[in-house]
Design an enzyme around this catalytic site. Structure first.
Site, short mmCIF file in Angstrom:
data_model
loop_
_atom_site.label_atom_id
_atom_site.label_comp_id
_atom_site.label_asym_id
_atom_site.label_seq_id
_atom_site.Cartn_x
_atom_site.Cartn_y
_atom_site.Cartn_z
N GLY A 11 -98.04 6.06 117.89
CA GLY A 11 -98.45 7.47 118.07
C GLY A 11 -97.61 8.31 117.08
O GLY A 11 -97.62 9.47 117.32
N THR A 13 -98.31 9.04 114.04
CA THR A 13 -99.10 10.17 113.07
C THR A 13 -99.56 11.23 114.14
O THR A 13 -99.50 12.50 113.66
CB THR A 13 -100.20 9.13 112.80
OG1 THR A 13 -99.78 8.18 112.07
CG2 THR A 13 -101.15 10.14 111.96
N LYS A 34 -96.10 10.95 103.91
CA LYS A 34 -95.99 9.52 104.09
C LYS A 34 -95.42 8.77 102.98
O LYS A 34 -96.20 8.63 101.86
CB LYS A 34 -97.48 9.35 104.39
CG LYS A 34 -97.78 7.66 105.27
CD LYS A 34 -97.44 7.60 106.39
CE LYS A 34 -97.70 6.15 106.65
NZ LYS A 34 -97.22 5.73 108.13
N THR A 38 -99.76 2.02 104.10
CA THR A 38 -100.60 0.51 103.98
C THR A 38 -101.77 0.52 104.61
O THR A 38 -102.12 1.26 105.44
CB THR A 38 -99.71 -0.61 104.41
OG1 THR A 38 -99.24 -0.37 106.01
CG2 THR A 38 -98.19 -0.54 103.67
N ASP A 46 -102.89 8.11 107.35
CA ASP A 46 -102.22 8.86 108.34
C ASP A 46 -102.16 10.41 107.81
O ASP A 46 -102.34 11.35 108.65
CB ASP A 46 -100.79 8.48 108.52
CG ASP A 46 -100.61 7.07 109.26
OD1 ASP A 46 -101.74 6.69 109.74
OD2 ASP A 46 -99.52 6.61 109.31
N GLU A 105 -93.14 10.50 107.90
CA GLU A 105 -93.59 9.79 108.80
C GLU A 105 -93.38 8.22 108.25
O GLU A 105 -93.91 7.84 107.16
CB GLU A 105 -95.03 9.59 109.29
CG GLU A 105 -95.56 8.70 110.36
CD GLU A 105 -96.96 8.38 110.68
OE1 GLU A 105 -97.91 9.24 110.31
OE2 GLU A 105 -97.33 7.37 111.17
N GLY A 106 -92.48 7.55 108.94
CA GLY A 106 -92.22 6.06 108.57
C GLY A 106 -93.57 5.12 108.53
O GLY A 106 -94.57 5.73 108.96
N GLY A 108 -94.38 1.72 110.82
CA GLY A 108 -94.02 0.71 111.74
C GLY A 108 -92.73 1.15 112.24
O GLY A 108 -92.55 2.57 112.50
N GLY A 197 -105.06 10.65 124.76
CA GLY A 197 -106.13 11.63 124.42
C GLY A 197 -105.94 12.71 123.29
O GLY A 197 -106.90 13.19 122.69
N1 LIG Z 1 -101.86 10.67 122.53
C1 LIG Z 1 -102.73 10.04 121.97
N2 LIG Z 1 -103.92 10.31 122.15
C2 LIG Z 1 -104.99 9.62 121.41
N3 LIG Z 1 -105.13 8.75 121.13
C3 LIG Z 1 -103.54 8.09 120.83
C4 LIG Z 1 -102.30 8.92 120.96
N4 LIG Z 1 -101.43 8.21 120.49
C5 LIG Z 1 -101.86 7.45 119.71
N5 LIG Z 1 -103.13 7.27 119.79
C6 LIG Z 1 -104.12 6.42 119.20
O1 LIG Z 1 -103.38 5.22 119.08
C7 LIG Z 1 -103.45 4.64 117.61
C8 LIG Z 1 -102.24 4.56 116.93
O2 LIG Z 1 -101.54 5.90 117.10
P1 LIG Z 1 -100.97 6.29 115.45
O3 LIG Z 1 -101.96 6.17 114.24
O4 LIG Z 1 -100.18 7.88 115.76
O5 LIG Z 1 -99.83 5.37 115.47
P2 LIG Z 1 -98.58 5.07 114.36
O6 LIG Z 1 -97.35 4.96 115.14
O7 LIG Z 1 -98.71 6.25 113.51
O8 LIG Z 1 -98.80 3.74 113.60
P3 LIG Z 1 -98.52 3.52 112.17
O9 LIG Z 1 -97.59 2.46 112.30
O10 LIG Z 1 -99.80 2.60 111.54
O11 LIG Z 1 -98.51 4.66 111.17
C9 LIG Z 1 -104.49 5.59 116.99
O12 LIG Z 1 -105.56 4.93 116.97
C10 LIG Z 1 -104.43 6.75 117.72
O13 LIG Z 1 -105.68 7.55 117.55
MG LIG Z 2 -99.04 6.39 111.64
#
Ligand SMILES: Nc1ncnc2c1ncn2[C@@H]1O[C@H](COP(=O)(O)OP(=O)(O)OP(=O)(O)O)[C@@H](O)[C@H]1O
Ligand SMILES: [Mg+2]
Length: 233
Positions: A11, A13, A34, A38, A46, A105-106, A108, A197
């Site tokens: 989460g 992003t 960002k 990838t 993102d 934003e990193g 992973g 959500g």
């Molecule tokens: N609070 C939240 N409510 C709804 N969906 C969420 C929530 N947090 C994360 N998600 C969903 O989970 C998935 C991963 O979230 P996100 O893209 O923010 O992760 P990330 O840590 O940024 O991943 P990455 O390493 O790919 O950048 C996405 O599909 C996102 O919509």
């Molecule tokens: Mg992300």
């Protein structure tokens, strides 16, 4: 400020968007960067997601690679130039002169190889935080397994003298015993928690809600976890 996490898909992003929304509601000009995007071959970036939810004043993606791998591996597989640490450092410094807050934003988790230094050694988001002298936000899961991953990430940051707070990426609508037990354990380090959500909300609702998910350390208004727990339970 660097937004990292215990893993991919935790989460980061959505949390980056929430911090953006809270900071903008407090009157700050925000830029979201960002460094390494990838998996561009399939799906939205993102930065697209952050823009949809929070509309930052400015955004930048420094390098994009088609395969869904860590950025350095994705660069190698595609035969593309890996991102240089000082390209990222310079981009953040440049935007910091024009904005009140720069969120990076990193990809992973904290120690994922992002690119190469001039010496040919890989660099990580932890190295970027050290080079910038910037604090970090660690996005963590709420469920089973999170205590170890969060503790390992916080320890790695502490060892590098990078100040850090924890944000839960998705607090479930119907928490179970494990979620409450984890919350009790993590609260001393926590600076926010997003409801599950949040990522599907319409922009106006997301922007109005975000300050309530974050403490003043992240430009929000959340000041009491007991009140927060009463509201979400
Ligand atoms: N609070 C939240 N409510 C709804 N969906 C969420 C929530 N947090 C994360 N998600 C969903 O989970 C998935 C991963 O979230 P996100 O893209 O923010 O992760 P990330 O840590 O940024 O991943 P990455 O390493 O790919 O950048 C996405 O599909 C996102 O919509
Ligand atoms: Mg992300």
């Amino acid at each position: 400020m660097l937004v990292t996490g215990t893993d991919t898909d935790v989460g980061k992003t959505i949390v980056t968007a929430a911090i953006t929304a809270a900071a903008q509601a407090a009157g700050l000009r925000v830029c979201v960067i960002k460094p390494g995007q990838t998996g561009t071959a399939d799906g939205a970036s993102d930065i697209d997601t952050v823009t949809r939810l929070a509309a930052p004043a400015n955004t930048r993606t420094l390098a994009s690679y088609p395969d869904p791998l860590a950025p350095l591996a994705a660069a190698r597989v595609a035969g593309l130039e890996p991102l240089e640490l000082y390209t990222a450092v310079d981009a953040v410094r440049e935007e910091a002169e024009k904005h009140d807050l720069v969120l990076v934003e990193g990809a992973g988790g904290l120690l994922v190889p992002m690119g190469l230094r001039p010496s040919g050694e890989p660099w990580t988001v932890a190295d970027l935080a050290v080079s910038l002298g910037a604090p970090a936000v660690v996005v963590s899961r709420a469920g089973l397994g999170t205590l170890n991953h969060t503790a390992l990430t916080l320890e790695a940051l502490e060892r590098r003298a990078v100040p850090a707070g924890v944000v839960l990426g998705a607090w479930p609508a119907e928490p179970e015993l494990v979620h409450w037990a984890n919350l009790t354990e993590l609260v001393p380090n926590m600076v926010g928690a997003l409801p599950d959500g949040a990522g599907t909300m319409e922009q106006g609702v997301f922007q109005r809600s975000a300050p309530g998910w974050l403490t003043p350390a992240l430009y929000g208004v959340l000041d009491d976890w007991r009140t927060w727990a009463d509201e979400v339970s």
